[in-house]
Structures are given as structure tokens and as C-alpha cells.
Design a protein around this motif. Structure first.
Motif, PDB file in Angstrom:
ATOM      1  N   GLY A 155     -19.938  -1.534   5.934  1.00 49.80           N
ATOM      2  CA  GLY A 155     -18.733  -0.856   5.478  1.00 49.80           C
ATOM      3  C   GLY A 155     -17.476  -1.247   6.236  1.00 49.80           C
ATOM      4  N   LEU A 156     -16.583  -0.259   6.400  1.00 54.42           N
ATOM      5  CA  LEU A 156     -15.271  -0.513   6.978  1.00 54.42           C
ATOM      6  C   LEU A 156     -15.361  -1.061   8.401  1.00 54.42           C
ATOM      7  CD1 LEU A 156     -13.493   2.713   5.711  1.00 54.42           C
ATOM      8  CD2 LEU A 156     -12.978   0.386   4.971  1.00 54.42           C
ATOM      9  N   GLU A 184      -9.168  -2.832  -0.150  1.00 52.85           N
ATOM     10  CA  GLU A 184      -8.151  -3.617   0.561  1.00 52.85           C
ATOM     11  C   GLU A 184      -8.796  -4.506   1.618  1.00 52.85           C
ATOM     12  OE1 GLU A 184      -4.638  -2.673   3.830  1.00 52.85           O
ATOM     13  OE2 GLU A 184      -5.144  -1.138   2.333  1.00 52.85           O
ATOM     14  N   LEU A 185      -9.726  -3.920   2.375  1.00 47.76           N
ATOM     15  CA  LEU A 185     -10.401  -4.687   3.418  1.00 47.76           C
ATOM     16  C   LEU A 185     -11.316  -5.740   2.813  1.00 47.76           C
ATOM     17  CD1 LEU A 185     -10.891  -5.172   6.386  1.00 47.76           C
ATOM     18  CD2 LEU A 185     -12.533  -3.280   6.398  1.00 47.76           C
ATOM     19  N   ALA A 186     -11.933  -5.431   1.671  1.00 50.39           N
ATOM     20  CA  ALA A 186     -12.791  -6.407   0.992  1.00 50.39           C
ATOM     21  C   ALA A 186     -11.989  -7.640   0.595  1.00 50.39           C
ATOM     22  CB  ALA A 186     -13.445  -5.780  -0.236  1.00 50.39           C
ATOM     23  N   ARG A 198     -12.553 -11.381   2.008  1.00 49.56           N
ATOM     24  CA  ARG A 198     -12.808 -12.487   1.083  1.00 49.56           C
ATOM     25  C   ARG A 198     -11.907 -13.678   1.385  1.00 49.56           C
ATOM     26  NH1 ARG A 198     -14.206 -12.621  -5.201  1.00 49.56           N
ATOM     27  NH2 ARG A 198     -13.309 -14.617  -5.772  1.00 49.56           N
ATOM     28  N   LEU A 199     -10.651 -13.383   1.685  1.00 45.47           N
ATOM     29  CA  LEU A 199      -9.694 -14.448   1.952  1.00 45.47           C
ATOM     30  C   LEU A 199      -9.908 -15.120   3.311  1.00 45.47           C
ATOM     31  CD1 LEU A 199      -6.435 -12.797   0.599  1.00 45.47           C
ATOM     32  CD2 LEU A 199      -7.527 -14.833  -0.311  1.00 45.47           C
ATOM     33  N   SER A 225     -13.335   4.151  -1.716  1.00 45.25           N
ATOM     34  CA  SER A 225     -12.155   4.258  -0.863  1.00 45.25           C
ATOM     35  C   SER A 225     -11.207   3.112  -1.159  1.00 45.25           C
ATOM     36  CB  SER A 225     -12.567   4.211   0.620  1.00 45.25           C
ATOM     37  OG  SER A 225     -11.446   3.960   1.444  1.00 45.25           O
ATOM     38  N   GLY A 226      -9.914   3.443  -1.286  1.00 46.10           N
ATOM     39  CA  GLY A 226      -8.931   2.399  -1.528  1.00 46.10           C
ATOM     40  C   GLY A 226      -8.834   1.432  -0.371  1.00 46.10           C
TER      41      GLY A 226
END
Length: 360
Positions: free
Chosen positions: A261-262, A346-348, A352-353, A341-342
């Protein structure tokens, strides 16, 4: 021609064409041949009083490699057709058509129709695009790569990155049977996600289209219900201290775990200013860990979420970072997509980048 598909779906195709504004003006002509060129069947129709002739290739299922062959067959037949008044519409009909195959067909302006009722046609002064959600049977066929031991093998493929590897190397790395590894690699070839060289036992593959793989896998994962989560509250001076306490207890008691997770995303690719919850998979022995942590089950205000784990699939690709075990970047990304969760989305995207190096 795969006759069961052609005969079974023909009435469905006719219905969809009619709903799109077409008038069917002839009975289908099966097994049409011109010299050495062949079409599964021809169908005459009119759109806004303009005559069209559909040249149809039928497949059981269609992935990019199948589609390239079908496009070649359709173009070869159309090139051999004598001049006529009707405009020609090439069309691939299949029980299921993968997203990559659809994109390729649209790029080549080749029509398609599948069991869900999705229909695409493109010609001068004519454009039809009806996209419908996949039926359950289609979804099972298209998404079988992302489930169970096949997903495990697919994860193994990802870890080779730009290296060549064989079936047995993949089977060993992913802890699957050589049969499963071979089946997955055959499916990846159909999707054109891997390159290959050699033949027989010495045949090797290399991941060639990580973006397509990640796009379809993430789309599948995002469509699933959130994973079952058991929520607890534990006293902690800081989240870092709590994670290292989990690591200490698991190390002393021989329990496998992985932070996800986060927090895992933040460890791999720092991005968020504050995280207040820990997501964690724990192997057998979670009750002893929770007891040692003094964690109490709660419905609200939790700071420790235990994700149900599968010992056969989980922990295989975990990584040791910052003196704790975390899910690898790919698993972290997939897990983040399933969190409600928003900030997780955002973290995903950031992960990815930066770590997966595959842009949206």
C-alpha cells in the motif's frame, strides 16, 4: 472459418448492424473464394441507401498476433475482388477480442464485432463505434493471465525486464510448473507482449511491450472489489518505528510479511508528505504478531490493515528495503490501485512513472 462461431454469431451481427442503421440486403455467402484468396463469408448491406459489402473473417478469439493474420487475409481477398458499385467493409468477428487487438484493428480501419455486441465500422462517410462491457465468459478468457499461478508467472516475466529467458528459468523464478510458464508465454506471444528467438527447448523470450501488459493488468485489477482487509489499532510513536517493530517481531518468530500500500509506495518512490496507515500481508502466525504488537481490532480509526494473503502467491517477489520487507514495485502498484483512497491513485501514478518507468 471457425464455423461454430460464424453460424452462432451471424444473427447477432445482423441485429447489431440493423441497430446501427444498416439494412441487410442479402443472405450471407459462406466460403467465398477468389483464386487463392478466401473470406469466411460475405454480407450485403445498405447504410443511408449506400450499398456496402462486408467481407468477414471469423475467429474464436482474437489477440494482436491473430489479428495481423486476419488483416492480411482480408486485404488479400479485397485486393482480388472485381470492381463493383458497393463499397467494401472488412470485418473481423470473434467471440472475444482483446483491447490490443481492437486498437490494432481501428488503426488499420478494419471493422470488428464480438460476442458482447461491440461493433466498429469505418469507411468514407460511415463510422460506427459501439463499445459494450465484456460478458463474464469473455472477461474470464481475456483476464485468465492475471489470476492465480498464471499471474505469478506473468509477474516473473516482468522481473526479467530486458533480459532474454527460457521456460525453465521463468518456472523457477516464479515457482510455477514449466507447463504453466509455457502456457503463459504462448499467451504473451499472441498478445505481442514478448519477442522470441530460437526454437524448441532452447527458445527464449524477452518482454517487448511492458506498457500494454501493465495497462491491461492494471485495468483488470482496478475492476476488482477491494481486497479483504482486517483493521487494527496499535500505539505507535511513529509509523517508521511501528514498521521496524513489525519486522523485529516477524524476524524473531519466523513469520513472513511484506509491507504494501501507501507505505510501500512511499519507500519505493517518496512522494507523499504524511502517511498514517500501514498495509501489511502476514503469513501464518498473524495472531501472535498482533498480540505482540498490542494491536486491537477496530472498525474505525485504524492504523494497521492486514491484507489476507495467499502463501502460494504472495511474498515471492518481496524486497528488502530500509531494513523491512516490502512488496516489489509492480505488486505495490497493483495494490495501490485497489485501495479506496485518492492518495493511493496519485502515488500509483508516481510509482508507475518513476519505478516501473511506464507512462500513462
Amino acid at each position: 472459418m471457425e464455423e461454430p462461431i460464424a453460424f452462432d454469431m451471424l444473427s447477432e451481427l445482423a441485429t447489431s448492424l440493423t441497430e446501427a442503421g444498416a439494412e441487410i440486403t442479402s443472405e450471407p455467402r459462406f466460403g467465398a473464394k477468389i483464386g487463392k484468396s478466401y473470406a469466411d463469408f460475405l454480407l450485403d448491406a445498405r447504410f443511408s441507401d449506400a450499398p456496402f459489402k462486408l467481407v468477414v473473417e471469423a475467429k474464436r478469439s482474437a489477440f494482436p498476433r491473430d489479428v495481423r493474420e486476419a488483416i492480411w487475409q482480408l486485404k488479400r481477398y479485397i485486393a482480388a475482388m472485381p470492381p463493383g458499385n458497393a463499397r467494401v467493409l472488412p470485418l473481423l468477428m470473434a467471440d472475444s477480442i482483446s483491447p490490443g487487438a481492437r486498437a490494432l484493428l481501428r488503426e488499420e480501419k478494419i471493422g470488428y464485432f464480438d460476442r458482447s455486441g461491440s461493433l466498429y465500422l469505418s469507411a468514407d462517410n460511415l463510422f460506427v463505434l459501439i463499445e459494450k462491457p465484456a460478458l463474464k465468459r469473455q472477461a474470464r478468457s481475456l483476464n485468465s493471465l492475471f489470476v492465480g499461478s498464471r499471474a505469478q508467472a506473468l509477474h516473473g516475466v516482468w522481473t526479467f525486464k530486458d533480459q532474454w529467458f527460457g521456460v525453465h528459468e521463468l518456472a523457477e523464478r516464479a515457482s510455477v510448473s514449466p507447463t504453466t510458464a509455457s502456457q503463459v508465454l504462448i499467451e504473451l506471444e499472441r498478445r505481442e507482449w514478448v519477442d522470441s528467438k530460437g526454437a524448441g527447448p532452447s527458445k527464449e523470450r524477452m518482454l517487448a511491450n511492458p506498457r500494454a501488459l501493465l495497462d491491461e493488468w492494471s485495468s483488470y485489477v482496478a475492476s476488482l472489489k477491494p481486497k479483504s482487509l482486517r483493521s487494527y489499532y496499535m500505539r505507535m510513536a511513529s509509523i517508521d518505528e511501528a514498521i521496524h517493530e513489525i519486522d523485529r517481531i516477524c524476524d524473531e518468530t519466523g513469520i513472513r510479511y511484506e509491507i504494501s500500500g501507501l507505505m510501500a509506495g512511499q519507500i519505493h518512490a517518496p512522494h507523499l508528505s504524511k502517511i498514517s496507515q500501514i498495509h501489511c500481508r502476514i503469513d501464518h502466525g498473524s495472531e501472535n504478531l498482533l498480540l505482540n504488537l498490542g494491536a486491537k481490532a477496530v472498525k474505525e480509526g485504524w492504523n494497521l490493515g492486514i491484507i489476507d494473503s495467499n502463501p502460494r502467491h504472495d511474498f515471492l517477489f518481496r524486497q528488502r528495503l530500509d531494513h523491512v520487507w516490502v512488496t516489489d514495485p509492480l505488486q505495490t502498484y497493483l495494490d495501490l490501485l485497489q485501495l479506496d483512497s485518492g492518495r493511493s491513485k496519485e502515488l500509483a501514478e508516481h510509482l508507475r512513472l518513476t519505478k516501473l518507468a511506464v507512462p500513462e
